[in-house]
Design a protein around this motif. Sequence first.
Motif, PDB file in Angstrom:
ATOM      1  N   ALA A  58     -27.643 -37.399 -29.996  1.00 32.12           N
ATOM      2  CA  ALA A  58     -28.523 -38.438 -29.442  1.00 32.12           C
ATOM      3  C   ALA A  58     -29.097 -39.280 -30.586  1.00 32.12           C
ATOM      4  O   ALA A  58     -29.185 -40.508 -30.494  1.00 32.12           O
ATOM      5  CB  ALA A  58     -29.641 -37.813 -28.616  1.00 32.12           C
ATOM      6  N   SER A  62     -28.221 -43.591 -31.818  1.00 30.02           N
ATOM      7  CA  SER A  62     -29.211 -44.666 -31.946  1.00 30.02           C
ATOM      8  C   SER A  62     -28.859 -45.609 -33.095  1.00 30.02           C
ATOM      9  O   SER A  62     -29.601 -46.537 -33.389  1.00 30.02           O
ATOM     10  CB  SER A  62     -30.607 -44.075 -32.160  1.00 30.02           C
ATOM     11  N   HIS A  82     -26.910 -41.713 -24.584  1.00 23.99           N
ATOM     12  CA  HIS A  82     -27.987 -41.265 -25.475  1.00 23.99           C
ATOM     13  C   HIS A  82     -29.093 -40.583 -24.652  1.00 23.99           C
ATOM     14  O   HIS A  82     -29.574 -39.510 -24.999  1.00 23.99           O
ATOM     15  CB  HIS A  82     -28.530 -42.490 -26.230  1.00 23.99           C
TER      16      HIS A  82
END
Length: 433
Positions: A58, A62, A82
């Motif tokens: 996750a 980003s 995500h």
Amino acid sequence: MIKRWFKPGDLLLIAMVVVPVLLIFPSLMQENWQQPSGFFRGLARLAGVIGLSLMLQAAMMSIRLPHLDRLFGGLPRLWTQHRLVGFLGFMLVLFHAWGLSFSVITRGLEPAMMVLFPPLSYWPVWMGWLALAFMVSFLGPTFRFFGRLDYQKWKRLHILSAPATLAALAHTIPLATNPWIWWLLGALAIGAIVWRKVLSPSLGRFEYEVVDVNTLLRGVVEISLKPRGKAMQYEAGQFIYLTPFDESLSNGVGEEHPYTISSAPGDEYLKVSIKDLGDASHAIQTIKNGSRVQVEGAYGDFYERHYPQKKQLWFGGGIGITPFVSGARDMAYKEQAADPAHLFYLANDDYRTYFLDELKEIAEKQPAFDLTLHLFREQGPITVAFLQEHCPDYRDREIYMCGPPPMVNHLKALLIRAGVPASAIHFEVFDFL
Ligand SMILES: Cc1cc2nc3c(=O)[nH]c(=O)nc-3n(C[C@H](O)[C@H](O)[C@H](O)COP(=O)(O)OP(=O)(O)OC[C@H]3O[C@@H](n4cnc5c(N)ncnc54)[C@H](O)[C@@H]3O)c2cc1C
């Protein structure tokens, strides 16, 4: 069919879970799975490994690198992943702590508490608690328990993901049987956060200047931008993050917001069309010519041009018309466009349309581009009969839609009922949260 649902990047994400699980497998096999204590301990350890790899994934997701997002089907899809991966990871990490203490609960409450709260010298366990505390602080508000969080505050809270990741690694690496995998995944996750938060504002953005602000309608402007240095490369249907620096703006100065590009790659200026939907988008309606903006991108894979030689059907409504304006402008440059497209422009009434005259002009000149206007107030919700009348082969086309959620939901249900496969329907949402 598989190519439509799975993107090449997904394989990488799957590998990042499978490899740590395979590495821990021999040690998991040594647990006594027949006994409840061994069973829960084994499950809890497995949950910890999968949970941490998902949390690290996750963080990696980003990174927001232009082009890289297309491996994953574009940034909006990556953001959906995500959120899903972050949520699953968090749940598994919670299960990890609960499962470990539950595995010794048959021996009494004290051993269970000792597993969770050992003496301070067992610092890796306390690092685990610290990671969990950071995670709860930045993920808790996402569950909207306290109502909808302001986007900028939510983003600032997300910075806590960095100490959460570091603490989670400090918990895992000393206890892991194969620490190298966590060094590797941890370095990728921290690298992604550092790029996004520290480096990309100076290294990943293009400098532009506002050269025209055209009011299309009350509360909607099209802003033209000229590069001050190197120009950003983009394709029709992609979007950018725009950061204005006009100090006279009442809001949003120095804040990045995503906007779809409405110009075509061949146009002299990069253009975005912005509707007043909140503080920053309201303020930007009065941005001054000559003021400096930064542009980051381009992102997205809206037209998924990996299905060539297929006719396209576009549905645009409200400010969601922007990717199609870009697509139509792009087609205007071409003698013979490769993929013919039919745009249904959905508006409430004639007064709420923008770009319509320009789109009509393109439709007149470009044989591969057709345009149909649908006015909700006059004609009611769009029907299959309407589609059949104006675009008889609509079922055989690749379909793209962008607009308010009720419009998108209505169209999706209508088309699926009419026999269009869900995999042929693509849509863009203008809300990441
Ligand atoms: C891929 C994409 C493309 C978009 N294209 C356009 C476009 O072409 N034209 C247009 O007018 N609008 C577009 N939007 C919407 C636009 O980004 C929001 O309207 C704008 O960010 C709102 O900010 P605000 O401060 O004015 O409003 P707020 O009241 O702060 O927010 C209004 C809504 O926008 C969301 N939002 C706010 N800031 C951000 C952000 N930085 N990133 C993601 N979502 C945010 C919030 O969750 C909320 O749902 C797009 C959004 C996305 C995700």
